[in-house]
Design a protein around this motif. Sequence first.
Motif, short mmCIF file in Angstrom:
data_model
loop_
_atom_site.label_atom_id
_atom_site.label_comp_id
_atom_site.label_asym_id
_atom_site.label_seq_id
_atom_site.Cartn_x
_atom_site.Cartn_y
_atom_site.Cartn_z
N UNK A 199 1.55 3.16 -3.31
CA UNK A 199 0.98 3.49 -4.63
C UNK A 199 1.98 4.30 -5.45
N UNK A 200 2.81 5.12 -4.77
CA UNK A 200 3.71 6.03 -5.49
C UNK A 200 4.94 5.34 -6.06
N UNK A 201 5.51 4.39 -5.34
CA UNK A 201 6.83 3.89 -5.75
C UNK A 201 6.82 2.54 -6.47
N UNK A 202 5.70 1.82 -6.44
CA UNK A 202 5.76 0.40 -6.80
C UNK A 202 5.39 0.08 -8.23
N UNK A 203 6.05 -0.94 -8.79
CA UNK A 203 5.53 -1.57 -10.00
C UNK A 203 4.37 -2.48 -9.59
N UNK A 204 4.58 -3.23 -8.50
CA UNK A 204 3.50 -4.04 -7.95
C UNK A 204 3.50 -3.95 -6.43
N UNK A 205 2.35 -4.22 -5.86
CA UNK A 205 2.16 -4.15 -4.41
C UNK A 205 1.64 -5.50 -3.92
N UNK A 218 -0.68 -4.50 -9.59
CA UNK A 218 -0.19 -3.14 -9.80
C UNK A 218 -0.96 -2.21 -8.86
N UNK A 219 -0.40 -1.01 -8.60
CA UNK A 219 -1.14 -0.07 -7.76
C UNK A 219 -2.56 0.18 -8.28
N UNK A 220 -2.71 0.29 -9.60
CA UNK A 220 -4.04 0.52 -10.18
C UNK A 220 -4.96 -0.67 -9.89
N UNK A 224 -8.30 -0.35 -7.86
CA UNK A 224 -9.56 -0.48 -8.62
C UNK A 224 -10.26 -1.81 -8.42
N UNK A 225 -9.46 -2.86 -8.28
CA UNK A 225 -10.06 -4.20 -8.21
C UNK A 225 -9.62 -4.97 -6.98
N UNK A 226 -9.93 -4.46 -5.80
CA UNK A 226 -9.59 -5.23 -4.60
C UNK A 226 -10.33 -6.57 -4.63
N UNK A 231 -8.46 -5.75 1.56
CA UNK A 231 -7.75 -4.89 0.58
C UNK A 231 -8.61 -3.67 0.25
N UNK A 232 -9.90 -3.89 0.08
CA UNK A 232 -10.80 -2.76 -0.22
C UNK A 232 -10.71 -1.70 0.87
N UNK A 233 -10.64 -2.14 2.13
CA UNK A 233 -10.66 -1.20 3.25
C UNK A 233 -9.27 -0.61 3.51
N UNK A 234 -8.21 -1.39 3.28
CA UNK A 234 -6.87 -0.91 3.61
C UNK A 234 -6.28 -0.03 2.52
N UNK A 235 -6.63 -0.34 1.28
CA UNK A 235 -6.10 0.42 0.14
C UNK A 235 -7.10 1.52 -0.22
N UNK A 236 -7.22 2.51 0.65
CA UNK A 236 -8.17 3.59 0.40
C UNK A 236 -9.49 3.33 1.09
N UNK A 237 -10.44 4.24 0.85
CA UNK A 237 -11.76 4.11 1.47
C UNK A 237 -12.66 3.32 0.54
#
Length: 349
Positions: A199-205, A218-220, A224-226, A231-237
Amino acid sequence: MIAIELIKVKKKYPGCSVPAVDNLSLAVEKGEIMTILGPSGCGKTTTLRLIAGFERPDGGTIALAGRTVTGPGQWVPPEKRKVGMVFQDYALFPHLSVEENIALGPPGENRKEKADEMAALVNLAGLEKRYPHELSGGQQQRVALGRALAGNPVVVLLDEPFSNLDTDLRNHMRREVTKIIKAAGTTAVFVTHDLKDALAVSDRVAVIRDGRLEQVGTPVDIYRHPETEFVAAFVGKSTILEGEIGPDHCSVKTAIGMIPCGHTHNLPAGRPVKVSIRPDSFEQDTEGDIRGIIRETTYGGNEIEALLEAHTGNGPVNLQVHIHPEENVREGTELRFHVLPEFVAVIDS
Ligand code: ADP
Ligand code: MG
């Protein structure tokens, strides 16, 4: 302009029953920092090695700056690909100084001038004569980055570049390395299993699971929109609930009531879907319709992560929520919440 293009790339190691990289298609724009994010063993390092030419794929094509380097009947060897690589352990030569290590990067004439220029770019001016053991972890990493950038690569590849650094240095190096890559104007692909790095370094993931692409954004976007449960579970809770699209098309009917959603992908009312709700979306509200008992709490400084056992007509449902630390909430406390649409995403299963 596209700097790296992978089309349906496949790699299966001999003796393995499943491919390490499975029909992976991905395009990285020139000047972009793309991070490949996924759990250990999902094929991240293999993907980098395929781009660099250290591995040959079983299928698909790879193009760098418009030139096919891997494809049916085509093969450009690693040293001719103009790829800079920063290995996980930096791979510095212990008997060579900073400038000698960096000078290994650029081919041909003017190595020394180029190495000095690079030492300055990676903020090592004045330390050119030191040896790797006389440098901190962050400085060693900058040598590795300087060496990778010194050859004027089309793309620089970094495998778990922050994994050997402690937390403070890690935060610092995320900013530092990103700045250096942007200043050099190079395209970069990072690989990590660490969400914060991504999330910190990327333009896109690009989120990868079992060698396959789950989602790129994008990280956002990916937060926000897994688009998938993974993706919902791996990118945060996240709490995942089953439901159906509401009659107003901007909500989902679930066991805990109507959940407001930012966008529902124009799906028809009544369509069975899943909904991912980030803890950020649950807002404490003494009048809120969602009520339950706090069951587990994890203190996190500026917020407390908690599990809310919500009461519904059909028994309890567990929800991942955040609580303000000032609230002094204990396990067993009853709390009420409502849902804000900002961090709610519809997953069309
Ligand atoms: P990651 O970097 O995401 O942790 P890797 O690309 O290293 O994943 O590995 C992906 C899968 O391929 C894993 O199951 C791993 O065990 C397997 N693998 C990696 N390298 C080799 C190899 N040289 N020979 C056989 N299997 C390998
Ligand atoms: Mg790896």
